[in-house]
Scaffold this motif. Structure first.
Motif, PDB file in Angstrom:
ATOM      1  N   PHE A 288      46.491  31.938  58.369  1.00  0.00           N
ATOM      2  CA  PHE A 288      46.633  30.689  58.147  1.00  0.00           C
ATOM      3  C   PHE A 288      46.961  30.461  56.662  1.00  0.00           C
ATOM      4  N   ALA A 289      47.416  31.572  56.225  1.00  0.00           N
ATOM      5  CA  ALA A 289      47.683  31.592  54.844  1.00  0.00           C
ATOM      6  C   ALA A 289      48.963  30.944  54.668  1.00  0.00           C
ATOM      7  N   ARG A 290      49.494  30.293  53.495  1.00  0.00           N
ATOM      8  CA  ARG A 290      50.388  29.474  53.148  1.00  0.00           C
ATOM      9  C   ARG A 290      51.956  30.160  53.416  1.00  0.00           C
ATOM     10  N   ASP A 291      51.746  31.440  53.145  1.00  0.00           N
ATOM     11  CA  ASP A 291      53.118  32.125  53.272  1.00  0.00           C
ATOM     12  C   ASP A 291      53.187  33.070  54.898  1.00  0.00           C
ATOM     13  N   ALA A 292      52.012  32.732  55.408  1.00  0.00           N
ATOM     14  CA  ALA A 292      51.982  33.609  56.667  1.00  0.00           C
ATOM     15  C   ALA A 292      53.309  33.319  57.737  1.00  0.00           C
ATOM     16  N   PRO A 293      53.719  34.281  58.387  1.00  0.00           N
ATOM     17  CA  PRO A 293      54.684  33.873  59.223  1.00  0.00           C
ATOM     18  C   PRO A 293      54.133  33.001  60.481  1.00  0.00           C
ATOM     19  N   SER A 294      54.951  32.091  60.938  1.00  0.00           N
ATOM     20  CA  SER A 294      54.720  30.985  61.990  1.00  0.00           C
ATOM     21  C   SER A 294      54.241  31.930  63.243  1.00  0.00           C
ATOM     22  N   LEU A 295      53.064  31.240  63.807  1.00  0.00           N
ATOM     23  CA  LEU A 295      52.205  31.641  64.807  1.00  0.00           C
ATOM     24  C   LEU A 295      53.316  31.702  66.208  1.00  0.00           C
ATOM     25  N   SER A 296      54.209  30.719  65.955  1.00  0.00           N
ATOM     26  CA  SER A 296      55.067  30.417  67.121  1.00  0.00           C
ATOM     27  C   SER A 296      56.125  31.913  67.478  1.00  0.00           C
TER      28      SER A 296
ATOM     29  N   LEU B 109      30.590  41.064  53.278  1.00  0.00           N
ATOM     30  CA  LEU B 109      31.126  42.261  53.822  1.00  0.00           C
ATOM     31  C   LEU B 109      32.515  42.401  54.227  1.00  0.00           C
ATOM     32  N   LEU B 110      32.973  41.283  55.038  1.00  0.00           N
ATOM     33  CA  LEU B 110      34.305  41.091  55.653  1.00  0.00           C
ATOM     34  C   LEU B 110      35.322  40.993  54.469  1.00  0.00           C
ATOM     35  N   TYR B 111      34.792  40.367  53.570  1.00  0.00           N
ATOM     36  CA  TYR B 111      35.834  39.981  52.300  1.00  0.00           C
ATOM     37  C   TYR B 111      36.014  41.570  51.627  1.00  0.00           C
ATOM     38  N   ARG B 112      34.892  42.169  51.216  1.00  0.00           N
ATOM     39  CA  ARG B 112      34.896  43.599  50.627  1.00  0.00           C
ATOM     40  C   ARG B 112      35.476  44.610  51.373  1.00  0.00           C
ATOM     41  N   MET B 113      35.466  44.311  52.719  1.00  0.00           N
ATOM     42  CA  MET B 113      36.017  45.517  53.430  1.00  0.00           C
ATOM     43  C   MET B 113      37.341  45.297  53.340  1.00  0.00           C
TER      44      MET B 113
ATOM     45  N   GLY C 131      48.484  38.608  47.226  1.00  0.00           N
ATOM     46  CA  GLY C 131      47.618  37.407  48.036  1.00  0.00           C
ATOM     47  C   GLY C 131      46.076  37.693  48.289  1.00  0.00           C
ATOM     48  N   ALA C 132      45.810  38.955  47.974  1.00  0.00           N
ATOM     49  CA  ALA C 132      44.647  39.533  48.191  1.00  0.00           C
ATOM     50  C   ALA C 132      43.989  39.137  49.757  1.00  0.00           C
ATOM     51  N   ILE C 133      42.813  38.556  49.546  1.00  0.00           N
ATOM     52  CA  ILE C 133      42.273  38.194  50.926  1.00  0.00           C
ATOM     53  C   ILE C 133      43.053  37.109  51.778  1.00  0.00           C
ATOM     54  N   ASP C 134      44.002  36.584  51.243  1.00  0.00           N
ATOM     55  CA  ASP C 134      45.050  35.621  51.567  1.00  0.00           C
ATOM     56  C   ASP C 134      46.376  36.138  52.035  1.00  0.00           C
ATOM     57  N   HIS C 135      46.136  37.443  51.995  1.00  0.00           N
ATOM     58  CA  HIS C 135      47.603  38.203  52.604  1.00  0.00           C
ATOM     59  C   HIS C 135      47.765  37.690  54.003  1.00  0.00           C
TER      60      HIS C 135
ATOM     61  N   TYR D 223      39.336  40.537  63.574  1.00  0.00           N
ATOM     62  CA  TYR D 223      38.996  40.610  62.122  1.00  0.00           C
ATOM     63  C   TYR D 223      40.084  39.595  61.279  1.00  0.00           C
ATOM     64  N   PHE D 224      39.818  38.429  61.101  1.00  0.00           N
ATOM     65  CA  PHE D 224      40.577  37.530  60.277  1.00  0.00           C
ATOM     66  C   PHE D 224      39.732  36.903  59.159  1.00  0.00           C
ATOM     67  N   TRP D 225      40.320  36.863  58.006  1.00  0.00           N
ATOM     68  CA  TRP D 225      39.421  36.313  56.748  1.00  0.00           C
ATOM     69  C   TRP D 225      40.357  35.581  55.807  1.00  0.00           C
ATOM     70  N   GLY D 226      39.670  35.069  54.885  1.00  0.00           N
ATOM     71  CA  GLY D 226      40.492  34.364  53.889  1.00  0.00           C
ATOM     72  C   GLY D 226      39.583  33.878  52.610  1.00  0.00           C
ATOM     73  N   SER D 227      40.173  33.252  51.779  1.00  0.00           N
ATOM     74  CA  SER D 227      39.413  32.874  50.441  1.00  0.00           C
ATOM     75  C   SER D 227      38.469  31.700  50.836  1.00  0.00           C
ATOM     76  N   ASP D 228      39.147  30.921  51.548  1.00  0.00           N
ATOM     77  CA  ASP D 228      38.479  29.433  51.870  1.00  0.00           C
ATOM     78  C   ASP D 228      37.648  29.338  53.098  1.00  0.00           C
ATOM     79  N   PRO D 229      36.349  29.292  53.013  1.00  0.00           N
ATOM     80  CA  PRO D 229      35.389  29.288  54.256  1.00  0.00           C
ATOM     81  C   PRO D 229      36.005  28.247  55.100  1.00  0.00           C
ATOM     82  N   ILE D 230      35.789  28.600  56.589  1.00  0.00           N
ATOM     83  CA  ILE D 230      36.154  27.505  57.400  1.00  0.00           C
ATOM     84  C   ILE D 230      34.954  27.073  58.147  1.00  0.00           C
ATOM     85  N   GLY D 231      34.873  25.884  58.893  1.00  0.00           N
ATOM     86  CA  GLY D 231      33.610  25.702  59.712  1.00  0.00           C
ATOM     87  C   GLY D 231      32.524  25.682  59.148  1.00  0.00           C
ATOM     88  N   SER D 232      31.593  26.669  59.703  1.00  0.00           N
ATOM     89  CA  SER D 232      30.218  26.687  59.358  1.00  0.00           C
ATOM     90  C   SER D 232      30.054  27.938  58.339  1.00  0.00           C
TER      91      SER D 232
END
Length: 321
Positions: free
Chosen positions: A242-250, A218-222, A232-236, A199-208
């Motif tokens: 993938f948020a700008r201030d997210a820690p590196s996945l490395s 519902l995923l946003y509201r949850m 950062g709300a849904i971009d926490h 369960y990952f989400w964000g303010s910008d839709p990706i792909g389709s």
């Protein structure tokens, strides 16, 4: 004449309703079930334990044959799904799923009962999940109190895994990120993690993902219900890696990673993007993306008897072995 009707404060249909007096009505939870000694269909034994005043867990031990009895077993710290607001380690869904997985994988599992929103807003669930992980790691120390004999006698603390489904996969990711920054008791390292339909989400839709109605999803509201004060709300970073201030996945603190997606899952593209982003981050571990066609979100938990579910559990078991 006084009315007995309570005033509704908010709703997240079809999942739950919150009343102004603070009570919460959940509509799709599965019932709690007791533990068992050698479950009739799998031979797995389970018991409940208290980790801290706020955190408890259900432990699972596979049936030990004479050849496996002397061997130490991998330890799986598991986090259930439910959007941070429903689900339980003590539910029939979780019990059936864990019995099946533990039986096949031959692991000791610690299924964590973390606090749920909206009664306990995030980051409560994350803190509880870290407390449980540290409790498991503490069994590697000789002087720790509150130890469990199953873990002491049978656990291999060189083979600790994290795992979860949906919101539980989100938690597993965030625990792996935290373990990459902070030490676990005894210097324990996490060997691997599986993220099933994360369960990952964000303010910008990706792909389709549809652009119209994205914020009403519902995923946003949850997430908003679970963590209304999230910076950062849904971009926490905890919901949007993938948020700008997210820690590196490395910095993911394990050396093996299995990301599972389902073709008809609304979260599929986020899971695929996550696997790609981990690869691109420079993370040095071994990663596999596993997809099951023709199935939806957490099908293997909801409908465990299907051939697709069996295929999924077999893949998870082989990863843990």
């Amino acid at each position: 004449m006084a009315s007995n009707t309570k005033t509704i404060a908010s709703e997240l249909l079809p999942i739950l309703r919150v009343y102004q007096d603070g009570t919460v009505e959940r509509f799709i939870d599965s019932p709690f079930v007791p533990t068992s000694t050698e479950d009739p269909s799998t031979g797995v034994s389970s018991k409940d334990t208290t980790i801290s005043p706020l955190v408890s867990a259900r432990l699972y031990l596979p049936k030990l044959s004479p050849t496996t009895h002397q061997k130490k077993l991998p330890v799986l710290v598991y986090y259930h799904g439910g959007g941070f607001c429903i689900g339980s380690a003590f539910s029939s869904l979780a019990q059936n799923y864990m019995n099946s997985l533990v039986s096949q994988a031959k692991v000791i599992a610690v299924s964590v009962e973390y606090r749920l929103a909206p009664e306990h807003h995030l980051p409560a669930a994350y803190e509880d999940s870290w407390t449980a992980l540290q409790w498991v790691a503490s069994h590697s120390l000789e002087d720790t109190i509150n130890k469990d004999p199953w873990l002491i006698e049978n656990g291999d603390f060189d083979r600790i895994y994290l795992g979860g489904d949906s919101a539980g996969a989100n938690i597993a990711h965030n625990m792996a990120i935290r373990a990459g920054k902070e030490c676990l008791f005894g210097g324990v390292k996490i060997l691997g993690a599986f993220l099933s339909h994360p369960y990952f989400w964000g303010s910008d839709p990706i792909g389709s993902e549809p652009i119209l109605g994205h914020e009403g999803n519902l995923l946003y509201r949850m997430w908003t219900l679970g963590y209304p004060s999230a910076p950062g709300a849904i971009d926490h970073p905890m919901i949007n890696p993938f948020a700008r201030d997210a820690p590196s996945l490395s910095g993911i603190g394990c050396s093996r990673l299995l990301v599972c997606v389902a073709e008809k899952d609304e979260l599929r593209e986020r899971g695929v993007r996550y696997a790609e982003a981990v690869r691109e981050s420079g993370w040095g571990g071994e990663l596999e993306l596993f997809e099951v066609e023709g199935e939806g979100h957490c099908f293997h938990v909801m409908n465990p008897g299907t051939e697709s579910a069996k295929k999924m559990v077999n893949r998870l078991a082989s990863f843990l072995q």
